[in-house]
Write a protein that holds these residues in place. Sequence first.
Motif, PDB file in Angstrom:
ATOM      1  N   ARG A 105     -47.184   8.761  14.575  1.00 17.88           N
ATOM      2  CA  ARG A 105     -46.949   9.386  13.270  1.00 17.88           C
ATOM      3  C   ARG A 105     -46.897  10.899  13.396  1.00 17.88           C
ATOM      4  NH1 ARG A 105     -44.585   8.149   8.894  1.00 17.88           N
ATOM      5  NH2 ARG A 105     -45.753   6.194   8.632  1.00 17.88           N
TER       6      ARG A 105
ATOM      7  N   PRO B 143     -40.453   6.100   7.818  1.00 11.17           N
ATOM      8  CA  PRO B 143     -40.834   5.471   6.549  1.00 11.17           C
ATOM      9  C   PRO B 143     -41.862   4.360   6.721  1.00 11.17           C
ATOM     10  CG  PRO B 143     -38.713   4.652   7.264  1.00 11.17           C
ATOM     11  CD  PRO B 143     -39.074   5.742   8.222  1.00 11.17           C
ATOM     12  N   GLY B 144     -42.712   4.189   5.721  1.00  7.60           N
ATOM     13  CA  GLY B 144     -43.645   3.073   5.671  1.00  7.60           C
ATOM     14  C   GLY B 144     -44.776   3.139   6.681  1.00  7.60           C
ATOM     15  N   GLU B 145     -45.498   2.037   6.754  1.00  3.04           N
ATOM     16  CA  GLU B 145     -46.636   1.946   7.655  1.00  3.04           C
ATOM     17  C   GLU B 145     -46.158   1.557   9.051  1.00  3.04           C
ATOM     18  OE1 GLU B 145     -50.891  -0.498   8.060  1.00  3.04           O
ATOM     19  OE2 GLU B 145     -49.700  -0.595   6.211  1.00  3.04           O
TER      20      GLU B 145
ATOM     21  N   ASP C 105     -46.193   0.097  12.891  1.00  2.00           N
ATOM     22  CA  ASP C 105     -46.722  -1.122  13.507  1.00  2.00           C
ATOM     23  C   ASP C 105     -46.477  -1.056  15.011  1.00  2.00           C
ATOM     24  OD1 ASP C 105     -47.934  -3.556  13.740  1.00  2.00           O
ATOM     25  OD2 ASP C 105     -46.247  -4.732  13.002  1.00  2.00           O
TER      26      ASP C 105
ATOM     27  N   ASP D 292     -41.296   1.360  12.494  1.00  2.00           N
ATOM     28  CA  ASP D 292     -41.595   1.906  11.164  1.00  2.00           C
ATOM     29  C   ASP D 292     -41.679   0.779  10.150  1.00  2.00           C
ATOM     30  OD1 ASP D 292     -39.010   1.204  10.334  1.00  2.00           O
ATOM     31  OD2 ASP D 292     -38.202   3.223  10.620  1.00  2.00           O
ATOM     32  N   GLY D 293     -41.964   1.151   8.907  1.00  2.00           N
ATOM     33  CA  GLY D 293     -42.165   0.163   7.860  1.00  2.00           C
ATOM     34  C   GLY D 293     -40.924  -0.615   7.494  1.00  2.00           C
ATOM     35  N   GLU D 294     -39.752  -0.144   7.936  1.00  3.25           N
ATOM     36  CA  GLU D 294     -38.499  -0.846   7.637  1.00  3.25           C
ATOM     37  C   GLU D 294     -38.020  -1.694   8.819  1.00  3.25           C
ATOM     38  OE1 GLU D 294     -35.803   2.191   6.432  1.00  3.25           O
ATOM     39  OE2 GLU D 294     -36.853   2.587   4.543  1.00  3.25           O
TER      40      GLU D 294
END
Length: 780
Positions: free
Chosen positions: A573, A580-582, A584, A592-594
């Motif tokens: 990060r 974008p997003g949380e 993983d 990313d979150g997408e």
Amino acid sequence: METLREVGRPIPRVDAYDKVTGRAKFTDDLCPKPCLEAKLLHSTIANGRVTSIDTTEALKVPGVVAIYTCFDVPKHPYPVAGHPWYANSAAAKRDQADRRLLDDRVRIYGDNIAVVVGEDTVACDRALRLIKVEYEEYPVVYDAIESMKGTEVPVHEAKPDNIVAHTCAVTPEDKLAEAGYKTVEEALEDPAYHHIAIHAESREQSQVHIESCVSYCYMEGNKIVCVSSTQIPHVVRRVIGQALGIPWGDVRVIKPYIGGGFGTKQDVHYEPLNAWICKQLGGRCVRLEISREELFWATSGRQPKTFDIECSYGDDMTLHARKIVAYSNTGGYVHHGHALVLNSVNSFRWLYHTNEVATHSEAYTIYTNGPHTGAMRAYGVPEGNWAAECLMGDIAYDNGWDGLEFRLKNVYTDKFVDEFTPNGVIAAHTCAIRECAEKGKAYIEWDRKKREYANETGPIRHGVGVAFFVYKTAVAPFALETATAQVTLNQDGSVQLQMGATEIGQGADTVFSQMAAEAIGVDTEDVHIVSQQDTDVTPYDSGAYASRQTYVSGTAVKKAGETLRSKILDFARKLTPDAPGELDLHDHAVWDGEGNKIWNLADLALEAYYNLDGADQLSAHETINVHTNTIAGGVTFADVTVDMPLGQVTVNKIINVQDSGRLINPKLVEQQIHGGMAQGIGYGLYEELQVDPKTARVLNPTLLDYKIPTTMDLPDLKADFVEKPCPTGPYGNKAVGETPVISPASAIRDAILDATGVKFYVEPMTPQRLFEGFKEAGLI
């Protein structure tokens, strides 16, 4: 049950290739040769005092460097059992200090009274034969019941009556009053119920691990380095410091691969003496390995125990009240002492406590002049299981009840909480015992074989038997449970895992690797574990015992893995603030979150090591304390053929079905069950360390005379399990390392009873005991 990525995979052991190809290095493989050799002189009496030792002629043997006797070593005692050392606030929990490096007070046959150091073992052996010893002899006592009446000269002065400890757990008066009784004895004698009393015995079993107890010591600067085949390297370090009266930091212990231990190597045997010799000789390398014969009487086997048992029960198959009084023969030294027999009586109570209104569990541990005893796989529970299942088998047989149905009526449930444990820490939480019983019943074909075998006559008969078992996981709340794990992200995106917990052949390194991989979000194949423990650099852990490591040390692994995962994602990060997003982590990458890959893990690792603006070696070092515990259990079924004139039992089929929560690696669990069943069959039919009661000398200290089952003696061993994750385990796991050894002997006993109607109360059920039992019953 939730599916996890790495936990639950039946992957091969991480150490398998090195071990099967011979690349794995054990203690003796690493020892620099030539080196000095040390060999022990053992006493030829079992009780008395050394009055003089003449080494004059022995010192003349070419190649002899030094001889040290019991009059040369430090006088202060030290403990040898492999448990944590407690702060002064809990000093009462400390292991008892009743050993010296060498001792002039002889308490067992073969006690350590002198040591010869030579250029080779030939010189040592020649010198040992020339040492002359004079003794003041005392009467020998081997029977524990006789010993606790007191002897003219106590085995240890601190215990004049030879009783190491005595404890008693009895249903409280208010609960008894609710049931209409003043005492447990009233409940046992209630005429509304049936009453039974039996006496059972279990004899001493030896671990018979492949690798002997061996160590070598040398000095680097002012530090003693001890390389040892041990389950407890951090404890060995501390005990060497205590025994020599030096700071613990002046000792470094290294544990390489280990060729089995099963509890023997949870004691500190000869490492302190070896370290002391090394220091006396200016830091020269000294190797001390004991022989196979010495292993039988100079290390600690399973405690022999006797049990007096009473029970009242109803016509509806429910147990009403039970009482057990156990007497444990610890031999000449306490080692693990009273904890072992406590496990026996506690597990006796836990297993079938569902319907009881009253219980009485009493235990004595007694010094004798017998061989010293200690930890062995399942730590007192097989003996308690033998007592419990002799009782259950007899009641079912006497009343014509189905033994499986009777046990299921009384066995513990997921509601079980031990009433005598502080804060109810010992509890079942989950229980799959009934599902285990159904699986085993189907495999053994219980109903069909019960019918077929019912009316057999003649000298050869068949029977089926069953035994349940219970085992706690770890040692909380009775003792400290703490562990540490360290994980580091390597430059290529792989992970380095370092543990103080020890691999002793049980597969710990493999399951730790899987747990770390699961917590971090990488593949197990990307985790590199350091199997060797080195107390100078390895995080602290108490060691391998009590089926604790996957439960306790695994909790540290999970916490460290989760911390490293968080650090990796935080670093990603930091480098990619606009993603974008949380974020993983999986499949060797950060996403990313997408669902877009933003970093390959290997690239991110290189960036972490070499980033010009903020290089950071990502690692996590986590220490945990575990204050929970949980019950594991299971069922063993056996199908046997009994040849009564020969006193021979053939196990045709046997299955052990385990409730061990979620399995980290099912293949390893299966291997554990197979090994435990083999030891359990040996315990039930063959293995007994025979001791002459007059001299307390071991009569069968060789593999010619001490019988263990070989592959030719064993049937196909069937392992199965039912998975119900436990909320207290790091991944829902419970004990499995020691549990398989507990109930095979009891199941075989139950099958013999089914086949012949003859009740046996002493294990092992050797051909001699079987023959005598059948003859007394008039069957031969």
